[in-house]
Design an enzyme around this catalytic site. Structure first.
Site, PDB file in Angstrom:
ATOM      1  N   GLU A 107      -3.649   7.576  -4.506  1.00  0.00           N
ATOM      2  CA  GLU A 107      -4.140   6.998  -5.772  1.00  0.00           C
ATOM      3  C   GLU A 107      -5.463   7.616  -6.165  1.00  0.00           C
ATOM      4  OE1 GLU A 107      -4.199   2.741  -5.249  1.00  0.00           O
ATOM      5  OE2 GLU A 107      -2.095   2.722  -4.691  1.00  0.00           O
ATOM      6  N   HIS A 115      -1.795   0.234  -9.687  1.00  0.00           N
ATOM      7  CA  HIS A 115      -2.370  -0.695  -8.693  1.00  0.00           C
ATOM      8  C   HIS A 115      -3.022  -1.913  -9.381  1.00  0.00           C
ATOM      9  CE1 HIS A 115      -4.129  -0.932  -4.371  1.00  0.00           C
ATOM     10  NE2 HIS A 115      -3.985  -2.140  -4.890  1.00  0.00           N
ATOM     11  N   ARG A 158       0.859  -1.187   0.000  1.00  0.00           N
ATOM     12  CA  ARG A 158       0.000   0.000   0.000  1.00  0.00           C
ATOM     13  C   ARG A 158       0.892   1.234   0.000  1.00  0.00           C
ATOM     14  NH1 ARG A 158      -3.499  -2.837  -1.425  1.00  0.00           N
ATOM     15  NH2 ARG A 158      -5.442  -3.373  -0.380  1.00  0.00           N
TER      16      ARG A 158
END
Ligand code: NAP
Length: 315
Positions: free
Chosen positions: A263, A281, A234
């Site tokens: 993000e 991602h 993450r």
């Protein structure tokens, strides 16, 4: 048979998941509503399940709007955006999708190591832009095989990365909250010590309060100008501002990043760096794995509403 249980889906994660949910439950597709607040208020008494993913937040505010909520089924393994404390308080079950995505994430971690160290993407751009005939040989890059690999968080994905790295003859060590028994890799009790003894650092730990910014300036400097960082976990595990600075100043050799602090925003300073590979991602983003994740997310809901044990509870 009573009415089908009501399940709220926060975003269109995958049509296959939506169709599967729709065939088994009464689906409430929140993303399709223009007046989301009104829609939630109107259907609050019918919504007993909720399906979320890494791009959405399930906080106390949302949970408070759903008085009949019994289960949150996450279409991901990380549940850092779900307020687990609030769920516990309310007796709401939380499930995730572990194991089925481990291979893909570990494969991608290796791909990020190779592509950042060997500058695969930049070298590809070099050919496509017609630079080869004009400028000649591509600059030299860094070898991965045989290097010292440090893994931050030796869980399912971390172990799968280690297994793959063994085939590259890497010398593997790790950091976790405690030393694992029966693991043939060296344990360091701080990330800094791990980085001091690594050429490559791969982050595969969960994002928690304790792991937020666990990789900062000191750790990056310990990796050094020929060291590489891969983050497949993450974004907030890494202090992104410090990472950008280290890369700009050449204090870090390069990075392979699948995840970012804000993000889908990716620091623009990184866009032109040949030693940095940037992915949106996509750790678990294959048809095979996303279908398996969808099946698991739905099976958890089915088990819950049938009064059976959950397949993969995480609270
Ligand atoms: P896992 O098996 O639960 O492993 C997580 C590891 O994090 C555990 O081994 C744990 O180690 C470590 N950890 C937790 N708190 C820690 C702390 N304070 N300090 C150090 N280590 C800590 O989970 P997984 O299936 O491998 O997934 C790992 C993470 O990858 C997920 O949480 C998710 O955020 C991320 N992920 C990303 C993608 C993507 O698309 N990029 C896809 C899937 C997963 P100990 O318990 O031994 O301390």
């Amino acid at each position: 048979m009573g009415p089908k249980p009501g399940v709220l889906m926060l975003k269109m994660m995958m049509p296959y998941l939506r169709d599967s949910l729709e065939s088994k439950f009464t689906l409430y597709p929140l993303w399709e509503q223009s007046d989301k607040e009104g829609y939630l208020a109107q259907n609050a008494q019918s919504i007993r399940g909720l399906v979320t993913w890494t791009g959405s937040t399930v906080d106390a505010e949302l949970i408070n709007k759903l008085p009949k909520l019994e289960i949150v089924s996450a279409f991901s393994v990380g549940v850092d955006k779900v307020d687990l404390r609030k769920c516990k308080e309310r007796g709401i079950a939380v499930t995730n999708t572990p194991d089925v995505l481990t291979d893909d994430c570990a494969d991608l971690a290796i791909a990020l190591l190779l592509s950042s160290m060997r500058q695969v993407c930049a070298a590809d751009r070099y050919v496509r832009k017609g630079c080869w005939p004009k400028l000649g040989q591509y600059p030299l890059t860094y070898k991965m095989s045989g290097k010292r690999l440090g893994i931050v968080g030796l869980g399912r994905i971390g172990m799968a990365v280690a297994k793959r790295a063994e085939a590259f003859s890497c010398k593997i060590s790790y950091f976790a909250r405690s030393e694992k028994s029966g693991v043939p890799y060296k344990f360091y009790d701080t990330v800094l010590e791990l980085a001091n003894n690594s050429d490559m650092l791969v982050i595969t730990c969960a994002l928690t309060k304790e792991t937020t910014h666990i990789v900062g300036r000191k750790v990056l400097d310990a990796l050094g100008p020929e060291g590489f960082l891969v983050n497949i976990a993450r974004g907030p595990v890494v202090d992104e501002q410090e990472l950008v600075k280290a890369l700009i100043e050449g204090r870090l050799g390069g990075a392979g990043l699948d995840v970012f602090e804000k993000e889908p925003q990716v620091p623009q300073e990184l866009w032109n760096m040949d030693n940095v590979v940037l992915l949106p991602h996509v750790g678990s983003g294959t048809w095979d794995t996303r279908r398996a994740m969808a099946d698991l997310a739905v099976s958890n809901l089915e088990a819950h509403f049938a009064g059976k044990p959950l397949l993969t509870p995480c609270n």
